[in-house]
Write an enzyme that holds these catalytic residues in place. Sequence first.
Site, PDB file in Angstrom:
ATOM      1  CB  ALA A  25      -0.944  -0.005   1.204  1.00  8.36           C
ATOM      2  CB  THR A  29       0.332   6.137   0.782  1.00  7.61           C
ATOM      3  OG1 THR A  29       1.743   5.876   0.725  1.00  7.61           O
ATOM      4  CG2 THR A  29      -0.371   4.975   1.468  1.00  7.61           C
ATOM      5  NE  ARG A  37      -2.920  -3.860   8.603  1.00  7.13           N
ATOM      6  CZ  ARG A  37      -3.447  -4.540   7.586  1.00  7.13           C
ATOM      7  NH1 ARG A  37      -3.460  -4.012   6.384  1.00  7.13           N
ATOM      8  NH2 ARG A  37      -3.956  -5.743   7.780  1.00  7.13           N
ATOM      9  CD  GLN A 104       1.000  -7.141   0.100  1.00  2.74           C
ATOM     10  OE1 GLN A 104       0.330  -7.621   1.005  1.00  2.74           O
ATOM     11  NE2 GLN A 104       2.129  -6.486   0.327  1.00  2.74           N
ATOM     12  CG  ASP A 107      -3.585   1.338  -6.935  1.00 11.03           C
ATOM     13  OD1 ASP A 107      -2.805   1.035  -7.869  1.00 11.03           O
ATOM     14  OD2 ASP A 107      -3.211   1.471  -5.755  1.00 11.03           O
ATOM     15  CG  HIS A 122      -4.464  -8.577  -2.261  1.00 12.26           C
ATOM     16  ND1 HIS A 122      -3.870  -7.758  -1.313  1.00 12.26           N
ATOM     17  CD2 HIS A 122      -4.145  -9.844  -1.894  1.00 12.26           C
ATOM     18  CE1 HIS A 122      -3.232  -8.499  -0.426  1.00 12.26           C
ATOM     19  NE2 HIS A 122      -3.383  -9.763  -0.757  1.00 12.26           N
ATOM     20  CB  SER A 193       3.543  -3.628   7.409  1.00 10.78           C
ATOM     21  OG  SER A 193       2.368  -4.363   7.068  1.00 10.78           O
TER      22      SER A 193
END
Length: 246
Positions: A25, A29, A37, A104, A107, A122, A193
């Site tokens: 992710a 961002t 998260r 993962q 988008d 995903h 992470s």
Amino acid sequence: MQTTEIDTLQRWISAACHIVFFGGAGVSTESSIPDFRSPDGLYHQQFDVPPEMLLSHTYFEQHTADFFRLYRSHMICLTAKPNVAHQKLAELERAGRFSAVVTQNIDGLHQSAGSRRVLELHGSVHRNYCTACHAVYDAEWIMQTTGVPHCPRCGALVKPDVVLYEEMLPEQTMLEAVDEIERADLLIIGGTSLTVYPAAGLLRNFHGEYLVLINRDATPMDYRADLCIRESIGTVFAAISVPEGE
């Protein structure tokens, strides 16, 4: 970020023959797509049920209209544009330096930047399929619908091609990701992470020469890395030059 870290990464990229990037992710961002998260992410917003339930297959089946309200408002972001990390990865692929991007994220920004070999663990919000006739509809079509979307051809429910909690990751994509990582001599992991399984478990398949972790925070796999860079993925890739192809 130290100059020696970038110099080391640059040298390894220039020398490697089979480079794979595995991203999470944190890669998106910087394109203004919140991490679930993060402080602005779904996990820190107020809902009647936990986010894990909201994004579960059970919730999709039992509260389909509520799921699609969440899907349209929090999971589809058509205004997002590729950032410097997406762009540099695409440039490196065109130059023959990168073999694959394993992501993962859902988008589609890697493809928008020009990356061709993208393995989406995903799924993607840009693919939504009829559960009966299997016709495929894009994210724009979903955003133009209201309530629960149904296929114009046969009237059946249209489901996002994204992996929800309680669902298995796509087998073929996982097999291809394992193969790419096993053959990599340089694996660069960025913006994740490494706590979401089974995707994070792919790291076990790497047996190459150098493992690089780029993340603002520590990860459970830092001890395995040959190089850890505590910086945003965009800042790091902005400092990388694209070597000439062989």
